[in-house]
Scaffold this motif. Structure first.
Motif, PDB file in Angstrom:
ATOM      1  N   ALA A   4     -23.001 -15.594 -27.770  1.00 57.33           N
ATOM      2  CA  ALA A   4     -22.946 -16.394 -26.543  1.00 57.33           C
ATOM      3  C   ALA A   4     -23.031 -15.504 -25.307  1.00 57.33           C
ATOM      4  O   ALA A   4     -23.752 -15.811 -24.344  1.00 57.33           O
TER       5      ALA A   4
ATOM      6  N   GLY B 221     -26.584 -14.031 -25.156  1.00 60.05           N
ATOM      7  CA  GLY B 221     -27.546 -15.069 -24.803  1.00 60.05           C
ATOM      8  C   GLY B 221     -27.532 -15.384 -23.320  1.00 60.05           C
ATOM      9  O   GLY B 221     -28.581 -15.619 -22.704  1.00 60.05           O
ATOM     10  N   GLU B 222     -26.352 -15.369 -22.729  1.00 61.45           N
ATOM     11  CA  GLU B 222     -26.232 -15.615 -21.290  1.00 61.45           C
ATOM     12  C   GLU B 222     -26.950 -14.523 -20.498  1.00 61.45           C
ATOM     13  O   GLU B 222     -27.680 -14.808 -19.542  1.00 61.45           O
TER      14      GLU B 222
ATOM     15  N   ASN C 123     -34.267 -17.876 -26.491  1.00 61.13           N
ATOM     16  CA  ASN C 123     -33.078 -17.476 -25.735  1.00 61.13           C
ATOM     17  C   ASN C 123     -32.005 -18.556 -25.831  1.00 61.13           C
ATOM     18  O   ASN C 123     -31.084 -18.614 -25.022  1.00 61.13           O
TER      19      ASN C 123
ATOM     20  N   THR D 207     -28.802 -20.000 -27.296  1.00 57.06           N
ATOM     21  CA  THR D 207     -27.606 -19.457 -27.937  1.00 57.06           C
ATOM     22  C   THR D 207     -27.364 -20.060 -29.315  1.00 57.06           C
ATOM     23  O   THR D 207     -26.990 -19.357 -30.262  1.00 57.06           O
TER      24      THR D 207
ATOM     25  N   SER E 210     -27.309 -17.911 -32.640  1.00 55.95           N
ATOM     26  CA  SER E 210     -26.082 -17.910 -33.424  1.00 55.95           C
ATOM     27  C   SER E 210     -26.350 -18.285 -34.881  1.00 55.95           C
ATOM     28  O   SER E 210     -25.781 -17.681 -35.802  1.00 55.95           O
TER      29      SER E 210
ATOM     30  N   MET F  71     -29.523 -25.168 -22.306  1.00 65.32           N
ATOM     31  CA  MET F  71     -28.992 -23.856 -21.949  1.00 65.32           C
ATOM     32  C   MET F  71     -28.738 -23.753 -20.451  1.00 65.32           C
ATOM     33  O   MET F  71     -27.773 -23.128 -20.008  1.00 65.32           O
TER      34      MET F  71
ATOM     35  N   ARG G 109     -18.954 -24.069 -25.370  1.00 64.65           N
ATOM     36  CA  ARG G 109     -19.385 -23.097 -26.370  1.00 64.65           C
ATOM     37  C   ARG G 109     -19.652 -23.797 -27.680  1.00 64.65           C
ATOM     38  O   ARG G 109     -19.281 -24.960 -27.869  1.00 64.65           O
TER      39      ARG G 109
END
Length: 438
Positions: free
Chosen positions: A289, A292-293, A334, A336, A340, A390, A406
Protein backbone atom coordinates in the motif's frame (compact mmCIF):
# COMPACT_ATOMS: atom_id res chain seq x y z
CA UNK A 1 39.89 43.51 -30.45
CA UNK A 2 37.83 41.31 -28.15
CA UNK A 3 35.15 42.76 -25.94
CA UNK A 4 36.31 42.64 -22.25
CA UNK A 5 32.71 42.18 -21.13
CA UNK A 6 32.48 38.95 -23.13
CA UNK A 7 35.83 37.52 -22.05
CA UNK A 8 35.22 38.42 -18.39
CA UNK A 9 31.54 37.91 -17.57
CA UNK A 10 30.10 40.11 -14.84
CA UNK A 11 30.09 38.73 -11.29
CA UNK A 12 26.30 38.25 -11.34
CA UNK A 13 26.60 35.80 -14.28
CA UNK A 14 29.25 33.57 -12.70
CA UNK A 15 28.04 30.34 -11.08
CA UNK A 16 27.48 30.67 -7.34
CA UNK A 17 25.84 28.22 -4.98
CA UNK A 18 24.81 28.16 -1.35
CA UNK A 19 24.23 25.04 0.73
CA UNK A 20 21.93 25.45 3.72
CA UNK A 21 22.08 22.58 6.20
CA UNK A 22 20.11 22.18 9.45
CA UNK A 23 22.41 21.32 12.34
CA UNK A 24 21.72 17.90 13.91
CA UNK A 25 18.35 17.93 12.15
CA UNK A 26 16.36 15.27 14.04
CA UNK A 27 17.65 16.52 17.40
CA UNK A 28 16.92 20.13 16.45
CA UNK A 29 13.32 19.24 15.49
CA UNK A 30 12.77 17.74 18.94
CA UNK A 31 14.35 20.72 20.68
CA UNK A 32 12.20 23.18 18.74
CA UNK A 33 9.15 21.99 20.68
CA UNK A 34 10.86 21.09 23.97
CA UNK A 35 13.17 23.93 25.08
CA UNK A 36 14.20 21.88 28.14
CA UNK A 37 16.24 19.71 25.78
CA UNK A 38 18.57 22.56 24.84
CA UNK A 39 22.16 21.70 25.85
CA UNK A 40 20.99 18.29 27.08
CA UNK A 41 22.82 15.27 25.59
CA UNK A 42 20.30 13.38 23.44
CA UNK A 43 20.05 10.91 20.57
CA UNK A 44 17.31 9.99 18.12
CA UNK A 45 17.04 6.26 17.46
CA UNK A 46 16.44 4.32 14.26
CA UNK A 47 13.48 2.04 13.51
CA UNK A 48 12.54 -0.16 16.46
CA UNK A 49 14.72 2.03 18.69
CA UNK A 50 17.83 0.24 17.51
CA UNK A 51 20.74 2.60 16.76
CA UNK A 52 21.60 6.28 17.11
CA UNK A 53 20.80 8.02 13.80
CA UNK A 54 21.10 11.55 15.18
CA UNK A 55 23.26 12.88 18.02
CA UNK A 56 23.40 16.21 19.76
CA UNK A 57 26.79 17.91 19.93
CA UNK A 58 26.99 16.98 23.62
CA UNK A 59 26.70 13.29 22.66
CA UNK A 60 29.23 13.62 19.84
CA UNK A 61 31.67 15.11 22.34
CA UNK A 62 31.31 11.93 24.44
CA UNK A 63 32.68 9.92 21.50
CA UNK A 64 29.43 8.16 20.59
CA UNK A 65 29.49 7.28 16.90
CA UNK A 66 26.69 7.43 14.34
CA UNK A 67 24.86 4.10 14.19
CA UNK A 68 25.96 2.92 17.64
CA UNK A 69 23.37 0.48 19.09
CA UNK A 70 21.30 1.94 21.92
CA UNK A 71 21.71 -1.11 24.16
CA UNK A 72 25.49 -0.55 24.09
CA UNK A 73 25.02 3.07 25.20
CA UNK A 74 22.73 2.52 28.17
CA UNK A 75 25.46 2.56 30.84
CA UNK A 76 26.97 5.71 29.31
CA UNK A 77 23.47 7.20 29.06
CA UNK A 78 22.89 6.74 32.79
CA UNK A 79 26.28 8.22 33.59
CA UNK A 80 25.82 11.35 31.48
CA UNK A 81 22.03 11.72 31.45
CA UNK A 82 21.61 11.03 27.73
CA UNK A 83 17.97 11.18 26.61
CA UNK A 84 16.81 8.92 23.76
CA UNK A 85 13.86 9.63 21.45
CA UNK A 86 12.28 7.35 18.87
CA UNK A 87 12.24 8.63 15.28
CA UNK A 88 9.29 10.91 14.56
CA UNK A 89 9.25 10.93 10.74
CA UNK A 90 5.97 12.84 10.43
CA UNK A 91 7.42 15.71 12.45
CA UNK A 92 10.77 15.71 10.64
CA UNK A 93 9.20 15.69 7.18
CA UNK A 94 6.90 18.60 7.99
CA UNK A 95 9.66 20.65 9.63
CA UNK A 96 11.82 20.08 6.54
CA UNK A 97 9.05 21.46 4.33
CA UNK A 98 8.69 24.51 6.57
CA UNK A 99 12.42 25.27 6.47
CA UNK A 100 12.43 24.90 2.68
CA UNK A 101 9.51 27.34 2.41
CA UNK A 102 11.57 29.94 4.29
CA UNK A 103 14.53 29.43 1.94
CA UNK A 104 12.32 30.02 -1.11
CA UNK A 105 11.69 33.53 0.17
CA UNK A 106 15.39 34.27 -0.21
CA UNK A 107 15.98 32.47 -3.51
CA UNK A 108 13.42 30.85 -5.85
CA UNK A 109 16.02 28.61 -7.56
CA UNK A 110 16.33 25.84 -4.98
CA UNK A 111 17.22 22.16 -5.04
CA UNK A 112 16.11 20.15 -2.01
CA UNK A 113 19.02 17.73 -1.76
CA UNK A 114 17.91 15.86 1.37
CA UNK A 115 15.57 16.23 4.32
CA UNK A 116 17.97 18.68 5.99
CA UNK A 117 19.98 20.16 3.07
CA UNK A 118 19.13 22.47 0.19
CA UNK A 119 21.20 24.07 -2.56
CA UNK A 120 20.41 27.63 -3.67
CA UNK A 121 21.60 29.05 -6.98
CA UNK A 122 22.86 32.50 -6.14
CA UNK A 123 23.65 34.38 -9.38
CA UNK A 124 22.58 37.98 -8.87
CA UNK A 125 20.72 37.21 -5.63
CA UNK A 126 23.17 37.87 -2.79
CA UNK A 127 23.75 41.49 -3.84
CA UNK A 128 20.12 42.19 -2.92
CA UNK A 129 20.99 41.33 0.69
CA UNK A 130 24.35 43.11 0.91
CA UNK A 131 26.56 40.15 -0.03
CA UNK A 132 26.91 36.46 0.74
CA UNK A 133 27.75 36.70 4.43
CA UNK A 134 24.96 39.17 5.13
CA UNK A 135 22.48 37.01 3.23
CA UNK A 136 23.67 33.87 5.02
CA UNK A 137 23.15 35.47 8.43
CA UNK A 138 19.71 36.60 7.31
CA UNK A 139 18.83 33.04 6.35
CA UNK A 140 20.05 31.71 9.69
CA UNK A 141 18.09 34.29 11.65
CA UNK A 142 14.81 33.83 9.78
CA UNK A 143 14.86 30.02 9.69
CA UNK A 144 15.58 29.97 13.43
CA UNK A 145 12.88 32.53 14.19
CA UNK A 146 10.19 30.93 12.04
CA UNK A 147 10.91 27.23 12.61
CA UNK A 148 13.20 27.00 15.65
CA UNK A 149 15.84 25.17 13.56
CA UNK A 150 19.52 26.26 13.59
CA UNK A 151 21.24 26.19 10.19
CA UNK A 152 24.68 26.81 8.72
CA UNK A 153 25.30 28.25 5.26
CA UNK A 154 28.19 27.73 2.84
CA UNK A 155 28.78 29.81 -0.33
CA UNK A 156 31.04 28.80 -3.22
CA UNK A 157 31.27 28.79 -7.04
CA UNK A 158 30.55 25.01 -7.22
CA UNK A 159 28.21 22.66 -5.38
CA UNK A 160 31.11 20.53 -4.07
CA UNK A 161 32.88 23.59 -2.69
CA UNK A 162 29.57 24.82 -1.21
CA UNK A 163 29.34 21.53 0.72
CA UNK A 164 32.90 22.06 1.95
CA UNK A 165 32.11 25.67 2.90
CA UNK A 166 29.11 24.49 4.90
CA UNK A 167 31.35 21.97 6.68
CA UNK A 168 33.77 24.77 7.62
CA UNK A 169 30.87 26.90 8.85
CA UNK A 170 29.74 24.08 11.15
CA UNK A 171 33.12 23.12 12.53
CA UNK A 172 34.68 26.56 13.07
CA UNK A 173 32.96 29.03 15.43
CA UNK A 174 34.96 31.89 13.88
CA UNK A 175 32.67 31.77 10.84
CA UNK A 176 29.55 32.29 13.00
CA UNK A 177 27.65 29.72 10.94
CA UNK A 178 28.32 31.27 7.49
CA UNK A 179 31.36 30.56 5.31
CA UNK A 180 31.86 32.31 1.95
CA UNK A 181 34.63 30.55 0.01
CA UNK A 182 34.15 33.02 -2.85
CA UNK A 183 35.77 35.67 -0.66
CA UNK A 184 38.91 33.55 -0.02
CA UNK A 185 42.08 34.03 -2.02
CA UNK A 186 43.71 30.89 -3.39
CA UNK A 187 46.30 30.68 -0.62
CA UNK A 188 43.68 30.92 2.15
CA UNK A 189 41.44 28.34 0.46
CA UNK A 190 44.31 25.89 0.08
CA UNK A 191 45.27 26.37 3.74
CA UNK A 192 41.79 25.31 4.82
CA UNK A 193 41.69 22.41 2.32
CA UNK A 194 44.97 21.05 3.66
CA UNK A 195 43.50 20.76 7.17
CA UNK A 196 40.71 18.32 6.28
CA UNK A 197 40.77 14.65 5.37
CA UNK A 198 39.83 13.72 1.82
CA UNK A 199 36.77 11.82 3.11
CA UNK A 200 35.24 15.18 4.06
CA UNK A 201 34.68 15.82 0.34
CA UNK A 202 31.11 15.31 -0.89
CA UNK A 203 30.83 11.84 -2.40
CA UNK A 204 34.16 10.49 -1.09
CA UNK A 205 33.44 7.70 1.37
CA UNK A 206 35.74 5.51 3.43
CA UNK A 207 36.44 2.96 0.69
CA UNK A 208 37.23 5.54 -1.99
CA UNK A 209 39.31 7.40 0.58
CA UNK A 210 41.44 4.30 1.21
CA UNK A 211 42.07 3.89 -2.51
CA UNK A 212 42.95 7.56 -2.88
CA UNK A 213 45.54 7.28 -0.10
CA UNK A 214 47.47 4.75 -2.18
CA UNK A 215 47.91 7.59 -4.69
CA UNK A 216 49.10 9.96 -1.99
CA UNK A 217 45.77 11.78 -1.81
CA UNK A 218 45.13 12.32 1.91
CA UNK A 219 43.57 15.78 2.16
CA UNK A 220 40.96 17.83 0.36
CA UNK A 221 43.81 19.87 -1.13
CA UNK A 222 45.50 16.73 -2.46
CA UNK A 223 42.31 15.79 -4.32
CA UNK A 224 42.00 19.31 -5.75
CA UNK A 225 45.58 19.19 -7.06
CA UNK A 226 45.76 15.67 -8.51
CA UNK A 227 45.58 15.34 -12.27
CA UNK A 228 41.88 14.75 -13.08
CA UNK A 229 42.73 12.30 -15.90
CA UNK A 230 44.25 9.97 -13.30
CA UNK A 231 40.96 10.01 -11.40
CA UNK A 232 38.97 9.29 -14.57
CA UNK A 233 41.19 6.27 -15.34
CA UNK A 234 41.09 4.74 -11.86
CA UNK A 235 37.76 5.93 -10.44
CA UNK A 236 35.58 7.14 -13.29
CA UNK A 237 34.13 10.41 -14.47
CA UNK A 238 32.25 11.21 -11.23
CA UNK A 239 35.41 11.65 -9.13
CA UNK A 240 37.07 13.50 -12.01
CA UNK A 241 34.22 16.02 -11.91
CA UNK A 242 34.65 16.31 -8.15
CA UNK A 243 38.29 17.30 -8.62
CA UNK A 244 37.31 19.92 -11.19
CA UNK A 245 34.68 21.27 -8.79
CA UNK A 246 37.27 21.57 -6.02
CA UNK A 247 39.33 23.68 -8.46
CA UNK A 248 36.37 26.01 -8.94
CA UNK A 249 34.96 24.71 -12.24
CA UNK A 250 31.23 24.06 -11.91
CA UNK A 251 30.31 20.62 -13.32
CA UNK A 252 27.14 19.85 -11.36
CA UNK A 253 24.04 21.80 -12.31
CA UNK A 254 21.01 22.41 -10.12
CA UNK A 255 18.33 19.73 -10.33
CA UNK A 256 15.05 21.63 -10.53
CA UNK A 257 13.01 18.46 -10.95
CA UNK A 258 13.73 15.37 -8.88
CA UNK A 259 13.91 12.41 -11.30
CA UNK A 260 11.40 9.61 -10.87
CA UNK A 261 12.60 6.60 -8.96
CA UNK A 262 13.53 3.56 -11.01
CA UNK A 263 12.40 1.25 -8.23
CA UNK A 264 10.33 1.74 -5.11
CA UNK A 265 11.01 -0.18 -1.91
CA UNK A 266 9.09 -0.47 1.33
CA UNK A 267 10.55 -2.48 4.18
CA UNK A 268 10.66 -2.39 7.96
CA UNK A 269 11.91 -4.61 10.78
CA UNK A 270 9.22 -6.02 13.07
CA UNK A 271 8.73 -4.60 16.54
CA UNK A 272 8.20 -8.14 17.86
CA UNK A 273 9.21 -11.50 16.36
CA UNK A 274 6.78 -12.86 13.74
CA UNK A 275 6.12 -16.50 12.97
CA UNK A 276 2.74 -16.82 11.29
CA UNK A 277 1.80 -16.38 7.64
CA UNK A 278 -1.13 -14.22 8.75
CA UNK A 279 1.15 -11.60 10.33
CA UNK A 280 3.52 -11.64 7.36
CA UNK A 281 0.51 -11.16 5.05
CA UNK A 282 -0.56 -8.09 7.01
CA UNK A 283 2.90 -6.59 6.90
CA UNK A 284 3.51 -7.24 3.19
CA UNK A 285 0.09 -5.75 2.40
CA UNK A 286 0.95 -2.56 4.31
CA UNK A 287 4.24 -2.29 2.42
CA UNK A 288 2.47 -2.75 -0.93
CA UNK A 289 0.00 0.00 0.00
CA UNK A 290 2.82 2.43 0.88
CA UNK A 291 4.78 1.63 -2.28
CA UNK A 292 1.66 1.82 -4.46
CA UNK A 293 0.92 5.31 -3.16
CA UNK A 294 4.45 6.46 -4.08
CA UNK A 295 4.12 4.79 -7.48
CA UNK A 296 0.95 6.70 -8.31
CA UNK A 297 2.40 9.94 -6.98
CA UNK A 298 5.10 9.86 -9.66
CA UNK A 299 2.56 8.63 -12.25
CA UNK A 300 4.31 5.34 -12.92
CA UNK A 301 3.35 1.69 -13.39
CA UNK A 302 5.17 -1.39 -12.13
CA UNK A 303 5.85 -4.43 -14.30
CA UNK A 304 7.35 -6.67 -11.61
CA UNK A 305 7.37 -7.07 -7.85
CA UNK A 306 10.01 -8.46 -5.48
CA UNK A 307 9.10 -9.85 -2.05
CA UNK A 308 11.55 -10.91 0.67
CA UNK A 309 11.42 -12.25 4.24
CA UNK A 310 14.30 -12.52 6.72
CA UNK A 311 15.08 -13.97 10.10
CA UNK A 312 17.28 -12.18 12.64
CA UNK A 313 20.88 -12.76 11.55
CA UNK A 314 22.15 -11.58 14.94
CA UNK A 315 20.33 -14.40 16.77
CA UNK A 316 22.77 -17.26 16.42
CA UNK A 317 20.55 -19.37 18.68
CA UNK A 318 17.78 -19.36 16.05
CA UNK A 319 17.50 -21.07 12.67
CA UNK A 320 18.27 -18.73 9.78
CA UNK A 321 16.28 -18.26 6.59
CA UNK A 322 16.48 -15.39 4.12
CA UNK A 323 14.58 -15.63 0.85
CA UNK A 324 13.24 -13.38 -1.89
CA UNK A 325 11.53 -13.83 -5.22
CA UNK A 326 10.65 -11.62 -8.20
CA UNK A 327 7.37 -12.04 -10.06
CA UNK A 328 6.71 -10.42 -13.44
CA UNK A 329 3.19 -9.03 -13.60
CA UNK A 330 0.80 -9.99 -16.43
CA UNK A 331 0.64 -6.30 -17.33
CA UNK A 332 2.01 -3.12 -15.70
CA UNK A 333 -0.20 -1.64 -12.99
CA UNK A 334 -0.26 0.90 -10.18
CA UNK A 335 -3.38 -0.57 -8.55
CA UNK A 336 -2.63 -1.41 -4.91
CA UNK A 337 -5.14 -4.27 -4.87
CA UNK A 338 -3.63 -5.83 -7.99
CA UNK A 339 -0.08 -5.41 -6.67
CA UNK A 340 -1.09 -6.88 -3.31
CA UNK A 341 -2.65 -9.94 -4.96
CA UNK A 342 0.60 -10.83 -6.72
CA UNK A 343 2.79 -9.98 -3.71
CA UNK A 344 0.83 -12.35 -1.48
CA UNK A 345 1.17 -15.12 -4.04
CA UNK A 346 4.94 -14.70 -3.86
CA UNK A 347 4.85 -14.61 -0.06
CA UNK A 348 3.03 -17.94 0.11
CA UNK A 349 5.78 -19.51 -1.99
CA UNK A 350 8.50 -18.07 0.25
CA UNK A 351 6.94 -18.74 3.65
CA UNK A 352 8.22 -21.55 5.87
CA UNK A 353 6.47 -22.07 9.22
CA UNK A 354 9.47 -23.25 11.25
CA UNK A 355 11.26 -19.89 11.46
CA UNK A 356 11.02 -16.70 13.51
CA UNK A 357 11.03 -13.70 11.19
CA UNK A 358 12.54 -10.29 11.88
CA UNK A 359 11.88 -8.37 8.67
CA UNK A 360 9.99 -8.38 5.39
CA UNK A 361 9.55 -6.01 2.51
CA UNK A 362 8.68 -5.48 -1.13
CA UNK A 363 10.19 -3.69 -4.11
CA UNK A 364 8.35 -2.50 -7.20
CA UNK A 365 10.48 -3.00 -10.32
CA UNK A 366 10.39 -2.41 -14.07
CA UNK A 367 8.78 1.01 -13.64
CA UNK A 368 7.41 2.83 -16.66
CA UNK A 369 5.66 6.09 -17.29
CA UNK A 370 1.90 6.36 -17.39
CA UNK A 371 1.93 7.48 -21.03
CA UNK A 372 4.15 4.65 -22.27
CA UNK A 373 2.08 1.58 -21.45
CA UNK A 374 2.18 -1.46 -23.72
CA UNK A 375 -1.38 -2.61 -24.37
CA UNK A 376 -2.11 -6.28 -23.74
CA UNK A 377 -3.09 -8.57 -26.64
CA UNK A 378 -5.28 -10.50 -24.22
CA UNK A 379 -8.28 -9.22 -22.33
CA UNK A 380 -7.02 -7.14 -19.43
CA UNK A 381 -7.54 -8.59 -15.97
CA UNK A 382 -7.37 -5.14 -14.38
CA UNK A 383 -10.62 -3.44 -13.43
CA UNK A 384 -11.24 -0.59 -15.92
CA UNK A 385 -12.33 1.54 -12.95
CA UNK A 386 -8.98 0.97 -11.25
CA UNK A 387 -7.71 4.53 -11.81
CA UNK A 388 -10.83 6.08 -10.31
CA UNK A 389 -10.72 3.77 -7.29
CA UNK A 390 -7.04 4.49 -6.60
CA UNK A 391 -7.63 8.21 -7.02
CA UNK A 392 -10.44 8.09 -4.46
CA UNK A 393 -8.36 5.94 -2.08
CA UNK A 394 -5.40 8.34 -2.23
CA UNK A 395 -7.62 11.38 -1.76
CA UNK A 396 -9.30 9.92 1.35
CA UNK A 397 -6.02 8.77 2.89
CA UNK A 398 -4.39 12.13 2.22
CA UNK A 399 -7.25 13.93 3.93
CA UNK A 400 -7.88 11.64 6.89
CA UNK A 401 -4.52 9.90 7.36
CA UNK A 402 -2.59 7.07 5.74
CA UNK A 403 -4.31 3.72 6.09
CA UNK A 404 -7.78 5.16 6.72
CA UNK A 405 -8.92 3.18 3.65
CA UNK A 406 -6.98 -0.02 3.00
CA UNK A 407 -7.35 -3.56 1.76
CA UNK A 408 -8.67 -6.19 4.17
CA UNK A 409 -5.35 -8.04 3.85
CA UNK A 410 -3.69 -5.23 5.85
CA UNK A 411 -5.61 -6.43 8.91
CA UNK A 412 -6.23 -4.42 12.06
CA UNK A 413 -3.88 -5.63 14.79
CA UNK A 414 -0.38 -4.67 13.56
CA UNK A 415 1.15 -6.56 16.48
CA UNK A 416 4.29 -6.70 14.38
CA UNK A 417 4.48 -2.92 13.96
CA UNK A 418 7.71 -1.05 14.53
CA UNK A 419 8.60 -0.25 18.13
CA UNK A 420 8.52 3.47 18.85
CA UNK A 421 8.27 3.64 22.62
CA UNK A 422 9.86 7.07 23.07
CA UNK A 423 8.37 9.00 20.14
CA UNK A 424 7.53 12.62 20.73
CA UNK A 425 4.13 14.01 19.67
CA UNK A 426 3.59 14.80 15.98
CA UNK A 427 3.17 18.44 16.89
CA UNK A 428 2.55 19.85 13.42
CA UNK A 429 0.52 17.15 11.64
CA UNK A 430 -1.94 15.67 14.17
CA UNK A 431 -4.73 17.72 15.73
CA UNK A 432 -4.80 15.62 18.89
CA UNK A 433 -1.02 16.04 19.37
CA UNK A 434 -0.75 19.81 18.99
CA UNK A 435 1.48 21.49 21.60
CA UNK A 436 -0.42 23.16 24.42
CA UNK A 437 0.70 26.39 26.10
CA UNK A 438 0.09 26.42 29.83
Amino acid sequence: MSDPAKSNPPESNKPMFALVDVNNFYVSCERAFEPRLQNVPMVVLSNNDGCAVARSQEVKDLGIKMGQPWFKMKDLAKQHGIIAYSSNYALYGDMSNRATAVLRQFCPDIEVYSIDESFLQMQGVAQLYGGHTSMGQGIRQRVLQWTGLPVCVGFAPTKTLAKFANHLAKKNPAFAGVCDLASFDVSTLHTWMAQYDVTEVWGVGRRIGERLRTLGVNTVLDLAKIEPKILRTQFGVVLERTAHELRGTSCLAMEDVIPDKQQIMSSRSFGTPVQTLYELTESVSWHVAAAGEKLRRQRSFSGAIYVFIQTNRFREDQKQYNAGLVMSLPEPTNDTLELSKHALRVLKRLYKPDFIYKKCGIMLLDLSEELHQQASFMVSSIDPRSAQKMQALDAINERFGRGMIRSAACGTSKRWAMRSEARSPRYTTQWDELPVAK
